[in-house]
Design a protein around this motif. Structure first.
Motif, PDB file in Angstrom:
ATOM      1  N   TYR A   1       0.746  -1.278   0.162  1.00 37.75           N
ATOM      2  CA  TYR A   1       0.066   0.024  -0.110  1.00 37.75           C
ATOM      3  C   TYR A   1       0.958   1.238   0.420  1.00 37.75           C
ATOM      4  CZ  TYR A   1      -3.939  -3.076   0.946  1.00 37.75           C
ATOM      5  OH  TYR A   1      -4.883  -4.397   1.139  1.00 37.75           O
ATOM      6  N   TRP A   2       0.646   2.356  -0.442  1.00 34.07           N
ATOM      7  CA  TRP A   2       1.251   3.205  -0.920  1.00 34.07           C
ATOM      8  C   TRP A   2       0.057   4.889  -0.485  1.00 34.07           C
ATOM      9  CZ3 TRP A   2       6.753   2.867  -1.354  1.00 34.07           C
ATOM     10  CH2 TRP A   2       6.721   1.504  -1.924  1.00 34.07           C
ATOM     11  N   ILE A   3       0.341   6.006  -0.275  1.00 33.80           N
ATOM     12  CA  ILE A   3       0.352   7.193  -1.048  1.00 33.80           C
ATOM     13  C   ILE A   3       0.962   8.201  -1.026  1.00 33.80           C
ATOM     14  CG2 ILE A   3      -1.206   9.183   1.379  1.00 33.80           C
ATOM     15  CD1 ILE A   3      -1.939   6.817   3.110  1.00 33.80           C
ATOM     16  N   ILE A   4       0.402   8.571  -2.058  1.00 35.66           N
ATOM     17  CA  ILE A   4       1.904   9.867  -2.352  1.00 35.66           C
ATOM     18  C   ILE A   4       0.992  10.777  -2.407  1.00 35.66           C
ATOM     19  CG2 ILE A   4       2.328  10.451  -4.842  1.00 35.66           C
ATOM     20  CD1 ILE A   4       2.043   8.105  -5.733  1.00 35.66           C
ATOM     21  N   ILE A   5       1.548  11.713  -1.377  1.00 34.04           N
ATOM     22  CA  ILE A   5       0.770  13.809  -0.938  1.00 34.04           C
ATOM     23  C   ILE A   5       1.325  14.607  -1.591  1.00 34.04           C
ATOM     24  CG2 ILE A   5       0.523  14.942   0.808  1.00 34.04           C
ATOM     25  CD1 ILE A   5       0.318  12.590   3.203  1.00 34.04           C
ATOM     26  N   LYS A   6       0.745  15.594  -2.214  1.00 35.61           N
ATOM     27  CA  LYS A   6       1.269  16.356  -2.712  1.00 35.61           C
ATOM     28  C   LYS A   6       1.406  17.333  -2.059  1.00 35.61           C
ATOM     29  CE  LYS A   6       0.758  18.133  -6.301  1.00 35.61           C
ATOM     30  NZ  LYS A   6       0.537  18.725  -7.956  1.00 35.61           N
TER      31      LYS A   6
ATOM     32  N   PRO B   1       7.989  18.214  -2.512  1.00 36.38           N
ATOM     33  CA  PRO B   1       6.432  18.343  -2.866  1.00 36.38           C
ATOM     34  C   PRO B   1       5.803  17.129  -2.929  1.00 36.38           C
ATOM     35  CG  PRO B   1       7.822  19.148  -4.551  1.00 36.38           C
ATOM     36  CD  PRO B   1       9.316  19.167  -3.670  1.00 36.38           C
ATOM     37  N   VAL B   2       6.385  16.214  -2.829  1.00 36.09           N
ATOM     38  CA  VAL B   2       5.864  15.613  -3.258  1.00 36.09           C
ATOM     39  C   VAL B   2       6.814  14.007  -1.542  1.00 36.09           C
ATOM     40  CG1 VAL B   2       4.904  12.896  -4.373  1.00 36.09           C
ATOM     41  CG2 VAL B   2       5.145  15.280  -5.465  1.00 36.09           C
ATOM     42  N   ILE B   3       5.463  13.940  -0.773  1.00 32.88           N
ATOM     43  CA  ILE B   3       6.012  12.374  -0.008  1.00 32.88           C
ATOM     44  C   ILE B   3       5.389  11.517  -0.519  1.00 32.88           C
ATOM     45  CG2 ILE B   3       5.809  12.159   2.392  1.00 32.88           C
ATOM     46  CD1 ILE B   3       8.196  14.497   1.815  1.00 32.88           C
ATOM     47  N   LEU B   4       5.877   9.962   0.058  1.00 25.21           N
ATOM     48  CA  LEU B   4       5.756   9.149  -0.125  1.00 25.21           C
ATOM     49  C   LEU B   4       5.658   8.049   1.717  1.00 25.21           C
ATOM     50  CD1 LEU B   4       4.814   7.052  -2.731  1.00 25.21           C
ATOM     51  CD2 LEU B   4       7.261   6.500  -3.231  1.00 25.21           C
ATOM     52  N   TYR B   5       4.050   7.330   1.374  1.00 24.11           N
ATOM     53  CA  TYR B   5       4.098   6.800   2.943  1.00 24.11           C
ATOM     54  C   TYR B   5       4.135   5.792   2.103  1.00 24.11           C
ATOM     55  CZ  TYR B   5       4.279  10.782   5.475  1.00 24.11           C
ATOM     56  OH  TYR B   5       4.718  12.020   6.155  1.00 24.11           O
ATOM     57  N   HIS B   6       4.178   4.311   3.009  1.00 28.22           N
ATOM     58  CA  HIS B   6       3.981   2.628   2.607  1.00 28.22           C
ATOM     59  C   HIS B   6       4.011   1.930   3.451  1.00 28.22           C
ATOM     60  CE1 HIS B   6       6.785  -1.089   1.830  1.00 28.22           C
ATOM     61  NE2 HIS B   6       6.248  -0.987   1.161  1.00 28.22           N
ATOM     62  N   LYS B   7       3.271   0.747   3.108  1.00 28.22           N
ATOM     63  CA  LYS B   7       3.327  -0.046   4.644  1.00 28.22           C
ATOM     64  C   LYS B   7       2.732  -1.368   3.541  1.00 28.22           C
ATOM     65  CE  LYS B   7      -2.342   0.238   5.240  1.00 28.22           C
ATOM     66  NZ  LYS B   7      -2.896   0.429   6.343  1.00 28.22           N
ATOM     67  N   HIS B   8       3.235  -2.804   4.240  1.00 24.75           N
ATOM     68  CA  HIS B   8       3.179  -3.753   3.114  1.00 24.75           C
ATOM     69  C   HIS B   8       1.628  -4.807   3.417  1.00 24.75           C
ATOM     70  CE1 HIS B   8       7.306  -4.527   4.086  1.00 24.75           C
ATOM     71  NE2 HIS B   8       7.487  -3.292   3.469  1.00 24.75           N
ATOM     72  N   THR B   9       1.116  -4.375   4.358  1.00 20.74           N
ATOM     73  CA  THR B   9      -0.458  -5.041   3.996  1.00 20.74           C
ATOM     74  C   THR B   9      -1.288  -4.275   4.922  1.00 20.74           C
ATOM     75  OG1 THR B   9      -0.370  -5.956   6.432  1.00 20.74           O
ATOM     76  CG2 THR B   9       0.958  -7.540   4.661  1.00 20.74           C
ATOM     77  N   GLY B  10      -3.036  -4.652   4.033  1.00 22.74           N
ATOM     78  CA  GLY B  10      -4.188  -4.072   4.517  1.00 22.74           C
ATOM     79  C   GLY B  10      -4.278  -3.714   6.101  1.00 22.74           C
ATOM     80  N   SER B  11      -3.772  -5.001   6.734  1.00 21.58           N
ATOM     81  CA  SER B  11      -3.835  -5.032   7.945  1.00 21.58           C
ATOM     82  C   SER B  11      -2.755  -4.606   8.780  1.00 21.58           C
ATOM     83  CB  SER B  11      -3.649  -6.608   8.732  1.00 21.58           C
ATOM     84  OG  SER B  11      -2.248  -7.295   8.354  1.00 21.58           O
ATOM     85  N   ILE B  12      -1.819  -3.378   8.505  1.00 21.89           N
ATOM     86  CA  ILE B  12      -1.430  -2.789   9.817  1.00 21.89           C
ATOM     87  C   ILE B  12      -1.843  -1.095   9.046  1.00 21.89           C
ATOM     88  CG2 ILE B  12       0.772  -1.780   8.991  1.00 21.89           C
ATOM     89  CD1 ILE B  12       2.263  -3.848   7.809  1.00 21.89           C
ATOM     90  N   ALA B  13      -2.107  -0.769  11.163  1.00 22.77           N
ATOM     91  CA  ALA B  13      -2.691   0.849  11.202  1.00 22.77           C
ATOM     92  C   ALA B  13      -2.267   1.720   9.868  1.00 22.77           C
ATOM     93  CB  ALA B  13      -2.970   0.652  12.253  1.00 22.77           C
ATOM     94  N   TYR B  14      -0.822   1.855  10.818  1.00 23.11           N
ATOM     95  CA  TYR B  14      -0.444   2.809   9.862  1.00 23.11           C
ATOM     96  C   TYR B  14       0.662   2.786   8.559  1.00 23.11           C
ATOM     97  CZ  TYR B  14      -2.457   4.318  14.722  1.00 23.11           C
ATOM     98  OH  TYR B  14      -3.106   4.562  15.130  1.00 23.11           O
ATOM     99  N   TYR B  15       0.971   3.949   7.730  1.00 20.17           N
ATOM    100  CA  TYR B  15       2.029   4.470   7.215  1.00 20.17           C
ATOM    101  C   TYR B  15       2.859   4.303   7.764  1.00 20.17           C
ATOM    102  CZ  TYR B  15      -1.180   3.593   3.116  1.00 20.17           C
ATOM    103  OH  TYR B  15      -2.438   2.715   2.259  1.00 20.17           O
ATOM    104  N   HIS B  16       4.573   4.006   6.833  1.00 21.62           N
ATOM    105  CA  HIS B  16       5.746   4.957   7.499  1.00 21.62           C
ATOM    106  C   HIS B  16       6.622   5.782   6.233  1.00 21.62           C
ATOM    107  CE1 HIS B  16       7.704   1.478   5.429  1.00 21.62           C
ATOM    108  NE2 HIS B  16       8.059   1.825   5.114  1.00 21.62           N
ATOM    109  N   LYS B  17       6.017   6.938   6.225  1.00 22.58           N
ATOM    110  CA  LYS B  17       7.353   7.671   5.757  1.00 22.58           C
ATOM    111  C   LYS B  17       8.203   7.174   4.734  1.00 22.58           C
ATOM    112  CE  LYS B  17       8.880  12.289   4.619  1.00 22.58           C
ATOM    113  NZ  LYS B  17       9.393  13.671   5.208  1.00 22.58           N
ATOM    114  N   GLN B  18       8.060   7.189   3.583  1.00 18.36           N
ATOM    115  CA  GLN B  18       9.358   5.866   2.643  1.00 18.36           C
ATOM    116  C   GLN B  18      10.347   7.046   2.100  1.00 18.36           C
ATOM    117  OE1 GLN B  18       9.078   3.248   2.291  1.00 18.36           O
ATOM    118  NE2 GLN B  18      10.804   2.825   0.855  1.00 18.36           N
ATOM    119  N   CYS B  19       9.971   8.399   1.414  1.00 20.45           N
ATOM    120  CA  CYS B  19      10.954   9.734   1.075  1.00 20.45           C
ATOM    121  C   CYS B  19       9.992  10.357   0.538  1.00 20.45           C
ATOM    122  CB  CYS B  19      11.864   8.372  -0.003  1.00 20.45           C
ATOM    123  SG  CYS B  19      11.102   8.433  -1.353  1.00 20.45           S
ATOM    124  N   GLY B  20      10.640  11.257  -0.125  1.00 17.63           N
ATOM    125  CA  GLY B  20      10.111  12.683  -0.661  1.00 17.63           C
ATOM    126  C   GLY B  20      10.926  12.808  -1.995  1.00 17.63           C
ATOM    127  N   VAL B  21      10.186  13.263  -2.973  1.00 23.01           N
ATOM    128  CA  VAL B  21      10.434  13.071  -4.134  1.00 23.01           C
ATOM    129  C   VAL B  21      10.074  14.499  -4.737  1.00 23.01           C
ATOM    130  CG1 VAL B  21      11.067  11.020  -4.252  1.00 23.01           C
ATOM    131  CG2 VAL B  21       8.444  11.931  -5.110  1.00 23.01           C
TER     132      VAL B  21
END
Length: 96
Positions: free
Chosen positions: A44-49, A56-76
């Protein structure tokens, strides 16, 4: 005030189209972010502007839907770079 700024962020036609690629399942779209699921890895991924901050763009990530929270992957700097990062991450995961 910050909330007001975030609401005004616009996604370009090219950005919207690239995020609706068959590579992803689009889970949620807001003015500020896209929530996606990779069809290759199921991650799962979230791309935030954003308008403030180092990137200007931040990428968040988690491995499965059962994980409650995303972790910040990187900024681009662009949505295109975010998509490239996701695809490279998926290639790494699939080759392990």
């Amino acid at each position: 005030m910050e909330h007001e700024i975030l609401r005004r962020i616009r996604w370009t036609k090219d950005e919207r189209q690239s995020l609706k690629d068959v590579y992803f399942e689009v889970l949620r779209i807001t003015d500020r972010y896209y929530e996606l699921k990779s069809r290759n890895t199921g991650h799962y991924w979230i791309i935030i502007k954003q308008q403030a901050g180092d990137f200007p763009v931040i990428l968040y990530h988690k491995h499965t839907g059962s994980i409650a929270y995303y972790h910040k992957q990187c900024g681009v700097y662009t949505v295109k770079q975010a998509i490239i990062k996701i695809k490279k991450h998926n290639t790494y995961v699939l080759r392990r």
